[in-house]
Design an enzyme around this catalytic site. Sequence first.
Site, mmCIF file in Angstrom:
data_model
loop_
_atom_site.group_PDB
_atom_site.id
_atom_site.type_symbol
_atom_site.label_atom_id
_atom_site.label_comp_id
_atom_site.label_asym_id
_atom_site.label_seq_id
_atom_site.Cartn_x
_atom_site.Cartn_y
_atom_site.Cartn_z
ATOM 1 N N HIS A 23 0.843 -1.201 0.000
ATOM 2 C CA HIS A 23 0.000 0.000 0.000
ATOM 3 C C HIS A 23 0.881 1.255 0.000
ATOM 4 O O HIS A 23 0.607 2.218 -0.707
ATOM 5 C CB HIS A 23 -0.929 0.000 1.225
ATOM 6 C CG HIS A 23 -1.933 -1.119 1.193
ATOM 7 N ND1 HIS A 23 -3.279 -0.911 1.110
ATOM 8 C CD2 HIS A 23 -1.777 -2.464 1.211
ATOM 9 C CE1 HIS A 23 -3.920 -2.081 1.087
ATOM 10 N NE2 HIS A 23 -3.014 -3.038 1.163
ATOM 11 N N ASP A 122 -6.483 5.418 1.843
ATOM 12 C CA ASP A 122 -6.476 4.015 1.434
ATOM 13 C C ASP A 122 -7.916 3.519 1.448
ATOM 14 O O ASP A 122 -8.632 3.703 2.441
ATOM 15 C CB ASP A 122 -5.624 3.211 2.423
ATOM 16 C CG ASP A 122 -5.239 1.864 1.870
ATOM 17 O OD1 ASP A 122 -6.149 1.104 1.489
ATOM 18 O OD2 ASP A 122 -4.029 1.574 1.805
ATOM 19 N N THR A 144 -5.692 -0.068 -3.460
ATOM 20 C CA THR A 144 -4.395 -0.508 -3.996
ATOM 21 C C THR A 144 -4.422 -1.965 -4.450
ATOM 22 O O THR A 144 -3.483 -2.435 -5.072
ATOM 23 C CB THR A 144 -3.274 -0.330 -2.952
ATOM 24 O OG1 THR A 144 -3.599 -1.133 -1.836
ATOM 25 C CG2 THR A 144 -3.129 1.114 -2.522
ATOM 26 N N ALA A 361 15.144 -7.886 -2.132
ATOM 27 C CA ALA A 361 15.773 -7.513 -3.414
ATOM 28 C C ALA A 361 15.264 -6.154 -3.894
ATOM 29 O O ALA A 361 14.159 -5.757 -3.553
ATOM 30 C CB ALA A 361 15.425 -8.571 -4.456
ATOM 31 N N ASN A 382 1.094 -5.256 -6.585
ATOM 32 C CA ASN A 382 2.263 -4.486 -7.040
ATOM 33 C C ASN A 382 3.228 -5.381 -7.805
ATOM 34 O O ASN A 382 3.726 -5.008 -8.870
ATOM 35 C CB ASN A 382 2.997 -3.852 -5.852
ATOM 36 C CG ASN A 382 2.201 -2.740 -5.222
ATOM 37 O OD1 ASN A 382 2.051 -1.674 -5.801
ATOM 38 N ND2 ASN A 382 1.653 -2.994 -4.046
HETATM 39 N N1 UDP Z 1 9.456 -5.965 -2.947
HETATM 40 C C1 UDP Z 1 10.758 -5.552 -2.992
HETATM 41 N N2 UDP Z 1 11.732 -6.471 -2.737
HETATM 42 C C2 UDP Z 1 11.474 -7.782 -2.457
HETATM 43 C C3 UDP Z 1 10.124 -8.187 -2.432
HETATM 44 C C4 UDP Z 1 9.140 -7.257 -2.692
HETATM 45 O O1 UDP Z 1 11.054 -4.373 -3.250
HETATM 46 O O2 UDP Z 1 12.408 -8.542 -2.231
HETATM 47 C C5 UDP Z 1 8.400 -4.962 -3.213
HETATM 48 C C6 UDP Z 1 7.765 -5.209 -4.564
HETATM 49 O O3 UDP Z 1 8.497 -4.529 -5.564
HETATM 50 C C7 UDP Z 1 6.354 -4.715 -4.382
HETATM 51 C C8 UDP Z 1 6.103 -4.825 -2.886
HETATM 52 O O4 UDP Z 1 7.363 -5.089 -2.266
HETATM 53 O O5 UDP Z 1 6.255 -3.356 -4.796
HETATM 54 C C9 UDP Z 1 5.172 -5.959 -2.530
HETATM 55 O O6 UDP Z 1 3.874 -5.577 -2.826
HETATM 56 P P1 UDP Z 1 2.808 -6.611 -3.354
HETATM 57 O O7 UDP Z 1 1.541 -5.867 -3.562
HETATM 58 O O8 UDP Z 1 3.323 -7.350 -4.514
HETATM 59 O O9 UDP Z 1 2.665 -7.676 -2.199
HETATM 60 P P2 UDP Z 1 2.459 -7.567 -0.600
HETATM 61 O O10 UDP Z 1 3.796 -7.377 -0.019
HETATM 62 O O11 UDP Z 1 1.521 -6.408 -0.344
HETATM 63 O O12 UDP Z 1 1.871 -8.897 -0.257
#
Ligand code: UDP
Length: 489
Positions: A23, A122, A144, A361, A382
Site C-alpha cells: 500500500h 487508502d 491498492t 531484493a 504491485n
Molecule cells: N518488494 C521488494 N523487494 C522484495 C520483495 C518485494 O522491493 O524482495 C516490493 C515489490 O516490488 C512490491 C512490494 O514489495 O512493490 C510488494 O507488494 P505486493 O503488492 O506485490 O505484495 P504484498 O507485499 O503487499 O503482499
Amino acid sequence: MDKDRSSQAPPHVLVFPIPLQGHINSMIKLSELLALAGFRITFLNSDHNHERLVKLTDMATHFARYPGFEFKTITDGLPPDHPRTGNWFMENYVEVIEPKTKQNLREILLNISPPVDCIIGDGFLGFVLDVGKDLGIPVICFRTSSPHGFWVYHSIPDIIQAGELPIKGSEDMDRLITTVPGMETYLRCRDLPSFCRAPDMEDPIVKLVFKETRRSTQANALILNTTEELDGPILSQIRTKCRNIYALGPIHAQLNTRLKAKHRDPHDHFSNTLWKEDESCISWLDQQSNRSVIYVSFGSITTMSRDKLVEVWYGLVNSKAKFLLVVRPNFMTGEDSEGEDDVVRELLEKTKDRGYTVQWAPQEAVLNHPAVGGFLTHSGWNSTLESIVAGVPMICWPYFADQQVNSRAVSEVWKIGLDMKDVCDRKVVEKMVNKVMVDRKEEFAKSAAEMAKLINQSVNEGGSSCSNLDRLIEDIREMRLKTPPAIHN
Ligand code: UDP
C-alpha cells in the site's frame, strides 16, 4: 478551519495508506506524481514504518526536491514490539487500529497548516470517509488491490445470497462462480479471495472486507492502480457502482515516465522499502545469460512454513533454470535453529551452483534485468504489475486476499503465466518452472512482451492512464474552489 487562501496556492493533499509495504509503495509513488504537478503533499505514515524508512532509506534527501512534501506520522495502535507479520492488519483492524487511528487523524487534520483540500485515503480505511465528511474535506479512495480483487470483494454479499458461498467441506473447488458479473466464465471457487474459504460467512474478516469495499464506492471518486487496456471489462463493472474512477496505473511506470519527461533519472526514484535491499543480487544477475533466471519472491506479508519453503527450494534446485530467491527475515514459520538442519544445509550447498538468495531484493531492477526470464510470485498486485510492465511471465503461488483472483487473471485472462495455487510441491514447482523457463519459454515471453508494450503505452502521453492522471490533477485543483457532489451508486 481557515479555507480562505489564495487560489494561486497549490492544492494540499493528505495521503494516508494502510501501514503495509504494498500500500505504501503505490501511494507514495502517486504522491510523488502529484508533487511533480506542484501539489503540496502530506504523507501520513505509521510511526513504526516511518522509523524503518528513515533508518533504511535516504528519504530526506529524495523528498527535499519537492518543497511542499512533508511526512507526518500516526500510530497504528499496536505496541512497538508487535511482530506485524501475516494477516496482522485485518486481525487487529476493528478492535485496535480503527478506533485509535480515527481520533488521531481527526486531530491531525484539525491542526494542519495550510488546511487540507483533499484526502487520498487508502480504500480499506473506511473511517477516513467519516472524518472527511465531518470536517468538510473531500475524500478520494485509493484501492491498492487489483480491480479483479475489488470487484469480487464487492460481490461477496451477492455470492452469499445466491448460495455459492460458504464453501462446503466436500466442495468441488473448480466449480464456476456465476454471480460476479464479468467473471462468469473463469472465476472458480478456488479463485475467490482467501477469506472466502472461511466455513462461516459471519466470519469477521469476510464481513470487514466487503463492508470496507462497499464503503469506498461512497467516496468522491476511486483511484485504481491499473489501466483500461489491462482491466477494461472489470472497470466497466465497477463503474456501475462508482462512476468516477481514475484508472491511472501502473503507477510505478507512470512515475518513471514522468520523471523521464522532466529529465530526471527514472531509476533515481525513492526506494520505499521496509527492508534493506541487497544490491549484490544485481551483480550476480550480471553474470547470468539472458532470460536464464527465475526470480522468486513472495512479497512483504506472506509467511511460509519451513516444510513448504523446502518444497519450493527442491523444485527450484531440481529445475533446469537458475534462480534468485528472496527469503525475508520474518518469512519462515516454524523455523528450527538456523543452519543446523541437514536438508537446509544440502539445499544451501546446491543453491551455490544454481541460485542466489537474498533477504530483500531491489525488485523493480531485478525484474527489468535481462537475465530474468520468469517470476515465481505470490501474486500481490504491485508485484503482478511490476512483472507485467517488465514483460516477465509469471508462475503464481497466491497466499491471500486478492492474490487468488490475480493469479487466475494472469493465467486465464491475460495468458502471461501459470497458476500454481493449491498444488505447490517440489514436483509441481519443478514442472512449472521448466514450462515457463524452457518448454514454453518463447510462447510466454511473446505474450508477456506484447502485454508489456500495451500497458507501457497507456502511461505515455495520450495513453489512457496518462490522461486519467491529468484529469485527477485537474479535479483536485478544482476541489479547492468548490465542494463536488458525492459520486456513487
Ligand atoms: N518488494 C521488494 N523487494 C522484495 C520483495 C518485494 O522491493 O524482495 C516490493 C515489490 O516490488 C512490491 C512490494 O514489495 O512493490 C510488494 O507488494 P505486493 O503488492 O506485490 O505484495 P504484498 O507485499 O503487499 O503482499
